[in-house]
Design an enzyme around this catalytic site. Structure first.
Site, PDB file in Angstrom:
ATOM      1  N   GLY A 106       2.396 -49.577 -69.218  1.00  0.00           N
ATOM      2  CA  GLY A 106       3.504 -49.273 -70.099  1.00  0.00           C
ATOM      3  C   GLY A 106       3.124 -49.530 -71.541  1.00  0.00           C
ATOM      4  N   ASP A 107       4.128 -49.765 -72.379  1.00  0.00           N
ATOM      5  CA  ASP A 107       3.872 -49.973 -73.799  1.00  0.00           C
ATOM      6  C   ASP A 107       3.423 -51.387 -74.124  1.00  0.00           C
ATOM      7  OD1 ASP A 107       6.695 -50.615 -73.086  1.00  0.00           O
ATOM      8  OD2 ASP A 107       6.750 -51.355 -75.140  1.00  0.00           O
TER       9      ASP A 107
ATOM     10  N   THR B  52      10.357 -56.500 -69.867  1.00  0.00           N
ATOM     11  CA  THR B  52       9.498 -57.094 -70.888  1.00  0.00           C
ATOM     12  C   THR B  52      10.174 -58.306 -71.501  1.00  0.00           C
ATOM     13  OG1 THR B  52       8.767 -54.862 -71.506  1.00  0.00           O
ATOM     14  CG2 THR B  52       8.243 -56.623 -73.037  1.00  0.00           C
TER      15      THR B  52
ATOM     16  N   THR C 290      11.129 -53.006 -75.942  1.00  0.00           N
ATOM     17  CA  THR C 290      11.409 -53.190 -74.529  1.00  0.00           C
ATOM     18  C   THR C 290      12.055 -51.913 -74.006  1.00  0.00           C
ATOM     19  OG1 THR C 290      12.519 -54.598 -72.891  1.00  0.00           O
ATOM     20  CG2 THR C 290      13.702 -54.168 -74.932  1.00  0.00           C
ATOM     21  N   GLY C 291      11.955 -51.713 -72.692  1.00  0.00           N
ATOM     22  CA  GLY C 291      12.554 -50.524 -72.112  1.00  0.00           C
ATOM     23  C   GLY C 291      11.521 -49.651 -71.435  1.00  0.00           C
TER      24      GLY C 291
ATOM     25  N   THR D  70       4.807 -58.606 -69.328  1.00  0.00           N
ATOM     26  CA  THR D  70       5.656 -57.892 -68.379  1.00  0.00           C
ATOM     27  C   THR D  70       4.950 -57.688 -67.047  1.00  0.00           C
ATOM     28  OG1 THR D  70       6.932 -55.852 -68.062  1.00  0.00           O
ATOM     29  CG2 THR D  70       4.813 -55.648 -69.169  1.00  0.00           C
TER      30      THR D  70
ATOM     31  N   ARG E 241      -0.457 -47.795 -63.366  1.00  0.00           N
ATOM     32  CA  ARG E 241       0.354 -47.439 -64.534  1.00  0.00           C
ATOM     33  C   ARG E 241       0.346 -48.551 -65.577  1.00  0.00           C
ATOM     34  NH1 ARG E 241       5.256 -49.754 -67.065  1.00  0.00           N
ATOM     35  NH2 ARG E 241       6.345 -48.026 -68.084  1.00  0.00           N
TER      36      ARG E 241
ATOM     37  N   GLY F 258       8.563 -47.806 -71.016  1.00  0.00           N
ATOM     38  CA  GLY F 258       7.362 -47.846 -71.837  1.00  0.00           C
ATOM     39  C   GLY F 258       6.850 -46.495 -72.263  1.00  0.00           C
TER      40      GLY F 258
ATOM     41  N   SER G 192      11.016 -59.156 -63.628  1.00  0.00           N
ATOM     42  CA  SER G 192      10.364 -58.142 -64.462  1.00  0.00           C
ATOM     43  C   SER G 192       9.248 -58.702 -65.328  1.00  0.00           C
ATOM     44  CB  SER G 192      11.402 -57.462 -65.362  1.00  0.00           C
ATOM     45  OG  SER G 192      12.061 -58.402 -66.180  1.00  0.00           O
TER      46      SER G 192
END
Length: 328
Positions: free
Chosen positions: A219-220, A189, A240-241, A207, A217, A243, A86
């Site tokens: 993410g955060d 992440t 984390t998680g 990440t 895409r 995003g 990841s």
């Protein structure tokens, strides 16, 4: 040598007035723990892969006194970890079979840089630092980020999947269905935040994103204020998680602002999770977690549900802690 001795002397002096260690924390069946101690210096990072990353960051912090170098080199360990699917180029690809990476880095004075949707770069975190230090911008993405990397002397890596990632991708293509898998796919992440003995702060986040995401895409993690935020006047937070759920509430910025208003790091993380739950549909498919510390060296963490853990490193030792969580 003089600077290093001065750093260690100051650090040891700070240690003498630090409170109790982590060994006294009591946990109940829901994973709740009460964290009261203060530590400076302090390094926090997400998930179990944060333990070796913290080890490297701690080594750099002790030898240089530089929190920025510490958070950069710490997460570079994870970017190279071939067992990690990841983070880094060995991570699981998007639905086109291409690994694309995101990263951000930030100092407590507001300096920051990030890269998103970047290909063929072994260490996106160092490229994010180059954006911060060598450009007038905060974020570069896609082909522009790759061109910038070439201009900065980076060698492009061969674009191919790692053996394990390719095996899993070929299996996924049999159905080509995307659905987040709580606490497995969402280990997407490593976020790291560090507090030096002099009060200087820095954070990093890197990440390969969610597996089998749509091509393009983000993410955060590369978004300052979502996956990472650092302010030396207050504290730091990282996420984390899933995003998208974190972006919707500007999660890390929210936590720092709540601490600015007087909340403890633990209280701020808990409020961010409550906000996240209220602003996201299909919460049964979402896991997200936050870690944070304030300028006094108090720290906390909270997650949507059970399964999130985080790594802590300070002079009293190093620990992997199961986070408190909201939903069972």
């Amino acid at each position: 040598m003089t600077n290093r001795r001065s750093f260690i002397k100051k650090s040891l002096l700070g240690t003498a007035i630090i409170g109790p260690t982590l060994s006294h924390m009591a946990c109940n069946a829901k994973g709740d723990s009460k964290i009261e101690e203060k530590h400076k210096p302090l390094i926090l990072s997400t998930w179990a892969h944060g333990m070796p990353a913290n080890d490297r960051a701690w080594e750099v912090l002790l030898s240089t006194g530089d929190v920025l170098n510490a958070v950069e080199q710490g997460v570079m360990v994870t970017e190279l970890d071939q067992s990690n699917l990841s983070v880094g180029l060995q991570g699981l690809p998007d639905r086109e079979g291409i690994p694309t990476l995101d990263a951000s880095i930030m100092l407590g004075d507001g300096s920051c840089g990030s890269v998103g949707f970047v290909r063929q770069i072994k260490h996106p975190i160092s490229l994010a630092r180059k954006v911060m230090e060598n450009t007038p911008h905060v974020m570069l993405v896609g082909e522009g980020a790759r061109q910038f990397a070439i201009e900065e002397g980076y060698e492009l890596e061969e674009e191919k999947l790692s053996p394990r990632a390719n095996e899993m991708f070929q299996d996924w293509k049999k159905t080509s269905k995307y659905k987040p898998i709580i606490n497995i796919e969402n280990h997407d992440t490593i976020g790291m935040i560090a507090l030096g003995p002099d009060g200087k702060m820095a954070g990093s986040c890197t990440t390969s994103g969610l597996a089998y995401k749509m091509h393009g895409r983000l993410g955060d993690s590369p978004i300052i204020g979502a996956g990472l935020f650092v302010d030396e006047e207050v504290g730091a937070a990282t996420a984390t998680g899933l995003g998208e759920s974190i972006i919707r509430i500007c999660g890390s910025f929210l936590i720092v602002e709540l601490m600015r208003q007087g909340r403890s790091p633990q209280e701020a993380c808990e409020e961010a999770v409550r906000r996240l739950i209220s602003k996201n549909k299909n919460i049964d498919d979402i896991q997200a977690g936050f870690i944070a510390f304030n300028k006094e060296g108090e720290f906390g963490a909270y997650a949507v549900r059970q399964g999130f853990n985080y790594a802590v490193h300070h002079y009293q030792g190093q620990n992997l802690i199961d986070s408190k969580y909201k939903l069972t």
